[in-house]
Scaffold this motif. Structure first.
Motif, PDB file in Angstrom:
ATOM      1  N   PRO A 306       8.904  -5.178 -13.055  1.00  0.00           N
ATOM      2  CA  PRO A 306      10.176  -5.494 -12.385  1.00  0.00           C
ATOM      3  C   PRO A 306      10.421  -4.701 -11.105  1.00  0.00           C
ATOM      4  O   PRO A 306      11.569  -4.476 -10.747  1.00  0.00           O
ATOM      5  N   CYS A 307       9.370  -4.275 -10.418  1.00  0.00           N
ATOM      6  CA  CYS A 307       9.592  -3.516  -9.184  1.00  0.00           C
ATOM      7  C   CYS A 307      10.418  -4.325  -8.189  1.00  0.00           C
ATOM      8  O   CYS A 307      11.390  -3.814  -7.610  1.00  0.00           O
ATOM      9  N   ALA A 308      10.026  -5.574  -7.970  1.00  0.00           N
ATOM     10  CA  ALA A 308      10.771  -6.399  -7.020  1.00  0.00           C
ATOM     11  C   ALA A 308      12.187  -6.653  -7.518  1.00  0.00           C
ATOM     12  O   ALA A 308      13.134  -6.726  -6.735  1.00  0.00           O
ATOM     13  N   VAL A 309      12.328  -6.780  -8.833  1.00  0.00           N
ATOM     14  CA  VAL A 309      13.659  -7.012  -9.395  1.00  0.00           C
ATOM     15  C   VAL A 309      14.531  -5.778  -9.201  1.00  0.00           C
ATOM     16  O   VAL A 309      15.712  -5.873  -8.838  1.00  0.00           O
ATOM     17  N   VAL A 310      13.948  -4.578  -9.429  1.00  0.00           N
ATOM     18  CA  VAL A 310      14.696  -3.340  -9.217  1.00  0.00           C
ATOM     19  C   VAL A 310      15.105  -3.225  -7.757  1.00  0.00           C
ATOM     20  O   VAL A 310      16.245  -2.905  -7.421  1.00  0.00           O
ATOM     21  N   LEU A 311      14.160  -3.494  -6.842  1.00  0.00           N
ATOM     22  CA  LEU A 311      14.475  -3.424  -5.421  1.00  0.00           C
ATOM     23  C   LEU A 311      15.396  -4.561  -4.983  1.00  0.00           C
ATOM     24  O   LEU A 311      16.088  -4.446  -3.980  1.00  0.00           O
ATOM     25  N   ALA A 312      15.398  -5.645  -5.726  1.00  0.00           N
ATOM     26  CA  ALA A 312      16.338  -6.715  -5.417  1.00  0.00           C
ATOM     27  C   ALA A 312      17.766  -6.227  -5.584  1.00  0.00           C
ATOM     28  O   ALA A 312      18.680  -6.658  -4.873  1.00  0.00           O
ATOM     29  N   ILE A 632      -2.721 -19.283 -15.760  1.00  0.00           N
ATOM     30  CA  ILE A 632      -3.358 -20.599 -15.708  1.00  0.00           C
ATOM     31  C   ILE A 632      -4.730 -20.520 -15.044  1.00  0.00           C
ATOM     32  O   ILE A 632      -5.698 -21.129 -15.491  1.00  0.00           O
ATOM     33  N   GLY A 633      -4.806 -19.768 -13.967  1.00  0.00           N
ATOM     34  CA  GLY A 633      -6.073 -19.650 -13.246  1.00  0.00           C
ATOM     35  C   GLY A 633      -6.595 -18.232 -13.318  1.00  0.00           C
ATOM     36  O   GLY A 633      -6.408 -17.523 -14.306  1.00  0.00           O
ATOM     37  N   THR A 634      -7.231 -17.814 -12.245  1.00  0.00           N
ATOM     38  CA  THR A 634      -7.744 -16.447 -12.157  1.00  0.00           C
ATOM     39  C   THR A 634      -7.176 -15.826 -10.892  1.00  0.00           C
ATOM     40  O   THR A 634      -7.618 -16.131  -9.779  1.00  0.00           O
ATOM     41  N   LEU A 635      -6.203 -14.995 -11.065  1.00  0.00           N
ATOM     42  CA  LEU A 635      -5.555 -14.354  -9.929  1.00  0.00           C
ATOM     43  C   LEU A 635      -6.328 -13.098  -9.556  1.00  0.00           C
ATOM     44  O   LEU A 635      -6.405 -12.144 -10.347  1.00  0.00           O
ATOM     45  N   PRO A 636      -6.925 -13.051  -8.373  1.00  0.00           N
ATOM     46  CA  PRO A 636      -7.629 -11.831  -7.964  1.00  0.00           C
ATOM     47  C   PRO A 636      -6.647 -10.649  -7.906  1.00  0.00           C
ATOM     48  O   PRO A 636      -5.514 -10.796  -7.438  1.00  0.00           O
ATOM     49  N   LEU A 637      -7.115  -9.516  -8.391  1.00  0.00           N
ATOM     50  CA  LEU A 637      -6.245  -8.352  -8.437  1.00  0.00           C
ATOM     51  C   LEU A 637      -5.683  -7.995  -7.059  1.00  0.00           C
ATOM     52  O   LEU A 637      -4.463  -7.769  -6.940  1.00  0.00           O
ATOM     53  N   PRO A 638      -6.492  -7.935  -5.991  1.00  0.00           N
ATOM     54  CA  PRO A 638      -5.915  -7.604  -4.676  1.00  0.00           C
ATOM     55  C   PRO A 638      -4.833  -8.592  -4.244  1.00  0.00           C
ATOM     56  O   PRO A 638      -3.820  -8.195  -3.677  1.00  0.00           O
ATOM     57  N   LEU A 639      -5.050  -9.888  -4.545  1.00  0.00           N
ATOM     58  CA  LEU A 639      -4.049 -10.877  -4.175  1.00  0.00           C
ATOM     59  C   LEU A 639      -2.788 -10.703  -5.015  1.00  0.00           C
ATOM     60  O   LEU A 639      -1.667 -10.873  -4.533  1.00  0.00           O
ATOM     61  N   GLY A 640      -2.977 -10.351  -6.296  1.00  0.00           N
ATOM     62  CA  GLY A 640      -1.819 -10.109  -7.160  1.00  0.00           C
ATOM     63  C   GLY A 640      -1.001  -8.926  -6.665  1.00  0.00           C
ATOM     64  O   GLY A 640       0.234  -8.978  -6.614  1.00  0.00           O
ATOM     65  N   VAL A 641      -1.741  -7.852  -6.294  1.00  0.00           N
ATOM     66  CA  VAL A 641      -1.040  -6.672  -5.773  1.00  0.00           C
ATOM     67  C   VAL A 641      -0.339  -7.025  -4.465  1.00  0.00           C
ATOM     68  O   VAL A 641       0.815  -6.632  -4.229  1.00  0.00           O
ATOM     69  N   ALA A 642      -1.005  -7.778  -3.588  1.00  0.00           N
ATOM     70  CA  ALA A 642      -0.409  -8.156  -2.311  1.00  0.00           C
ATOM     71  C   ALA A 642       0.840  -9.005  -2.525  1.00  0.00           C
ATOM     72  O   ALA A 642       1.871  -8.812  -1.862  1.00  0.00           O
ATOM     73  N   GLY A 643       0.762  -9.964  -3.444  1.00  0.00           N
ATOM     74  CA  GLY A 643       1.924 -10.799  -3.725  1.00  0.00           C
ATOM     75  C   GLY A 643       3.077  -9.996  -4.310  1.00  0.00           C
ATOM     76  O   GLY A 643       4.242 -10.176  -3.943  1.00  0.00           O
ATOM     77  N   HIS A 644       2.713  -9.072  -5.234  1.00  0.00           N
ATOM     78  CA  HIS A 644       3.742  -8.244  -5.857  1.00  0.00           C
ATOM     79  C   HIS A 644       4.410  -7.339  -4.826  1.00  0.00           C
ATOM     80  O   HIS A 644       5.647  -7.254  -4.740  1.00  0.00           O
ATOM     81  N   GLU A 645       3.587  -6.646  -4.020  1.00  0.00           N
ATOM     82  CA  GLU A 645       4.150  -5.751  -3.016  1.00  0.00           C
ATOM     83  C   GLU A 645       4.872  -6.534  -1.920  1.00  0.00           C
ATOM     84  O   GLU A 645       5.888  -6.078  -1.388  1.00  0.00           O
ATOM     85  N   GLY A 646       4.339  -7.724  -1.592  1.00  0.00           N
ATOM     86  CA  GLY A 646       4.996  -8.541  -0.568  1.00  0.00           C
ATOM     87  C   GLY A 646       6.393  -8.963  -0.986  1.00  0.00           C
ATOM     88  O   GLY A 646       7.335  -8.922  -0.183  1.00  0.00           O
ATOM     89  N   SER A 647       6.546  -9.365  -2.239  1.00  0.00           N
ATOM     90  CA  SER A 647       7.884  -9.743  -2.716  1.00  0.00           C
ATOM     91  C   SER A 647       8.811  -8.538  -2.716  1.00  0.00           C
ATOM     92  O   SER A 647      10.005  -8.651  -2.405  1.00  0.00           O
ATOM     93  N   THR A 648       8.253  -7.379  -3.041  1.00  0.00           N
ATOM     94  CA  THR A 648       9.057  -6.158  -3.044  1.00  0.00           C
ATOM     95  C   THR A 648       9.557  -5.847  -1.642  1.00  0.00           C
ATOM     96  O   THR A 648      10.731  -5.518  -1.433  1.00  0.00           O
ATOM     97  N   VAL A 649       8.648  -5.956  -0.660  1.00  0.00           N
ATOM     98  CA  VAL A 649       9.038  -5.691   0.729  1.00  0.00           C
ATOM     99  C   VAL A 649      10.065  -6.718   1.197  1.00  0.00           C
ATOM    100  O   VAL A 649      11.051  -6.378   1.874  1.00  0.00           O
ATOM    101  N   LEU A 650       9.872  -7.981   0.833  1.00  0.00           N
ATOM    102  CA  LEU A 650      10.768  -9.044   1.287  1.00  0.00           C
ATOM    103  C   LEU A 650      12.191  -8.828   0.786  1.00  0.00           C
ATOM    104  O   LEU A 650      13.154  -8.895   1.559  1.00  0.00           O
ATOM    105  N   VAL A 651      12.340  -8.556  -0.510  1.00  0.00           N
ATOM    106  CA  VAL A 651      13.693  -8.356  -1.038  1.00  0.00           C
ATOM    107  C   VAL A 651      14.291  -7.059  -0.496  1.00  0.00           C
ATOM    108  O   VAL A 651      15.508  -6.962  -0.283  1.00  0.00           O
TER     109      VAL A 651
END
Length: 670
Positions: A306-312, A632-651
């Motif tokens: 919930p990092c992005a949720v906390v920062l939200a 459902i698929g195979t989420l590459p770890l770097p892409l997962g981290v980028a998406g997670h951190e990107g949402s955190t930065v956005l909020v």
């Protein structure tokens, strides 16, 4: 509470010299130092270690250098919330703090050491700030007892004096209160005449006259006369002690407040742990390689954390806090900023809150005989009064002198100055004997018809809620001065704005007399006026409003407001003249005493709450998308981290919009 404050409020004070500063010894106030708290020390250490490790990692230093520092940051910042989380588990409770520690360790396990350390630092700092706020409030409550002197002068049957600790005083003892001393116990005056400043108890701005039979309170400041007082309450049951108990009880019984995200903490935590275990165990049961299953599970924990949720939640509220701080409003936490937007009723104190807290001369009324001109003009009357009052330190005296100065009136020399407690002051100005003081006492020696005409004029002045001061020249009434505490600039506009924002008109809660309260209420547009209230009665009024389903904001400044500030949904203190207890008990402080900021900060809070909802939607969409991809698929770890951190930065960036000056201007205009 078992004890109830039932004493009536004191009458308005006549003018006479104020008491000099108290010389009674009091215990020194002890403030909580930030680094004296264990939580603050650990959070500071973790932050320092993180700031040392980060540049080493970014500049390509050997991993063993920054890795060791990160490990120490994990240990110093994470052991306490981790230990508390483990203790909560024993009570079958799973909190987000423990979840964050697990997520941080999981991030480290798959190589995201810096992300995990940052998470540790954020949570350790949050816990330290909460602990500091709690400790400071406890200090201020204990410090209230310093108002009462440590010792009192007890008189024995033969009139002998003995200095004893106030705790040893018992009901029936007689104590001597000298000029300038603080009263050592609640009791009743047996002998002596003086004025006592009891604003700490009643909130009334002027000292109250005390004569035999009048009640006095522990911790109040005696004026120029000596008093013999019979003790009527034990020290543990004094008004000051009961205020302390009321504040403590109100703080303890006040429903715990949580940020929006914390209200779903348990469900989210349990759901995330269960889902992570399932993501690891199910593929493993179907023959997936252990490393692949662990990597998928750790990726899931990272993207679902919930990092992005906390920062939200936090950036909008913290941005609103920063913006309010720039404009003179100190909001003590994100929880308080969230609560401000929920307020739907406001209770306002009078003296020092809606008013300036200082009496001012509002009218000068020379006396005239029917069909003739007054013997003295307004300027002459005020000049004589100011000359006599100049040696006095009474609040009314200072107001008269200031009024003459503002009008540019010349100062006159006086001789044979004399002050009589409870009556007024007398001096010779030129060749004339001038007396200034309480009409009731000065008129005793005035004959008719001058006495009747003067009483009519005094009644007219007092009927408007002002304090009347009589001026005699050579024992003949010359005129009456009307003094009153003026409303703050913008008080009426603030009342109207609060009524518009909350949907209900504010309530006036004051310890001042009903006439003065009614006059102010009429000036600022308040209809619900509750005057002559002691601290317990203010507290009862707030509880009555909250029992009807209201979320009440109390705005005050004195010790007598502290119980109501503590019990209210949100307490706001006026900063410049506010007592230490009020400032520490309140959830927010109006540092510059600008009333217009009260409705503005409510509107700003509501904007922050709307941004929180926006951010939660953004964070939820990102988390749902990344989690679905991983499952459902195979989420590459770097892409997962980028998406997670990107949402955190956005909020985070979205929440920072409230830092702009335009956000405050919009809140003021709401």
């Amino acid at each position: 509470m078992s004890a109830t404050l039932t004493s009536p409020p004191p009458p308005s004070s006549p003018p006479s010299p104020a008491a000099p500063p108290s010389t009674a010894p009091t215990a020194p106030r002890r403030r909580t130092r930030v680094l004296a708290l264990p939580e603050a020390r650990w959070a500071t250490a973790a932050t320092a270690l993180f700031l040392l490790a980060l540049p080493l990692q970014l500049t390509g230093a050997p991993a063993w250098t920054w890795g060791a520092l990160y490990a120490l940051a994990y240990a110093t910042g994470g052991w306490e919330p981790g230990w508390e989380g483990l203790k909560a588990l024993r009570e079958r409770t799973l909190d987000v703090d423990l979840l964050m520690i697990v997520a941080a360790l999981g991030a480290a396990a798959i190589g995201q050491v810096m992300d995990g350390a940052l998470l540790i630092v954020i949570f350790a700092t949050s816990g330290a700030l909460e602990a500091l706020a709690t400790a400071r409030t406890a200090d201020s409550v204990r410090g209230l007892l310093d108002l009462a002197p440590a010792t009192a002068t007890r008189l024995d049957a033969e009139g002998g004096e003995q200095a004893v600790p106030v705790e040893e005083l018992t009901v029936g003892d007689t104590v001597l209160v000298r000029p300038g001393e603080r009263v050592g116990a609640d009791g009743r005056v047996l002998d002596g005449v003086s004025e006592v400043d009891q604003a700490t108890i009643t909130g009334e701005p002027l000292p109250a006259p005390k004569r035999p039979g009048d009640e006095v309170f522990a911790g109040t400041l005696n004026g120029t006369g000596a008093l013999r007082v019979r003790v009527e309450r034990d020290a543990s049951d004094s008004v000051i002690a009961r205020i302390v108990r009321m504040v403590e009880e109100a703080s303890e019984t006040k429903a715990p407040t949580q940020l929006f995200i914390e209200k779903v903490e348990q469900r989210y935590s349990l759901g995330m742990v269960a889902a992570t275990l399932a993501v690891f165990a199910v593929p493993l049961a179907f023959g997936t390689d252990l490393t692949d299953a662990l990597l998928r599970a750790m990726t899931f924990m990272i993207v679902a954390s919930p990092c992005a949720v906390v920062l939200a939640t936090m950036p909008p509220l913290l941005s609103a806090i920063a913006n309010a701080g720039r404009h003179g409003v100190l909001v003590k936490s994100a929880v308080v900023m969230e609560r401000l937007g929920q307020v739907d009723a406001v209770a306002l104190d009078k003296t020092g809150t809606l008013t300036e807290g200082m009496p001012r001369v509002t009218e000068v009324r020379p006396l005239r005989a029917p069909g003739s001109e007054p013997a003295w003009g307004e300027g002459e009357l005020l000049t004589l009064a100011a000359a006599v009052e100049r040696p006095s330190e009474h609040p009314l005296a200072r107001a008269v002198v200031e009024a003459a100065r503002e009008r540019g009136l010349a100062s006159a020399m006086v001789t044979e100055f004399e002050s009589t407690p409870g009556v007024g002051v007398t001096a010779v100005v030129g060749e004339r004997l001038v007396s200034v003081g309480a009409p009731g006492r000065l008129l005793d020696g005035v004959g008719e018809p001058a006495g009747s005409a003067t009483r009519v004029l005094v009644t007219e002045v007092e009927a408007s809620g002002r304090t009347a001061v009589l001026v005699l020249v050579d024992d003949v009434p010359a005129g009456v001065l009307g003094l009153a505490d003026r409303p703050r600039a913008g008080a009426a506009d603030t009342v109207a704005s609060l009524a518009r924002l909350t949907g209900t008109a504010p309530v006036l809660l004051t310890g001042d007399n009903p006439r003065a309260a009614a006059r102010l209420a009429a000036e600022v547009g308040i209809e619900d006026v509750r005057a002559g209230l002691l601290p317990q009665q203010k507290l009862d009024a707030v509880r009555e409003l909250e029992a009807s389903g209201r979320r009440v904001m109390v705005v005050g400044d004195g010790v007598n407001d502290a119980p109501a500030l503590a019990a209210a949904h949100t307490g706001v203190a006026m900063g410049r003249a506010g007592s230490d207890l009020a400032l520490e008990t309140a959830d927010a402080v109006i540092v510059r005493d600008e009333l217009a900021t009260v409705p503005a900060v409510i509107a700003l809070s509501r904007r922050a709450r709307r941004l929180v909802v926006q951010n939660l939607v953004i964070a939820g969409v990102f988390i749902a998308g990344l989690v679905a991809w991983d499952l459902i698929g195979t989420l590459p770890l770097p892409l997962g981290v980028a998406g997670h951190e990107g949402s955190t930065v956005l909020v985070g960036l979205n929440g920072l919009r409230l830092l702009r000056e335009a956000a405050w201007r919009d809140a003021v205009s709401d």
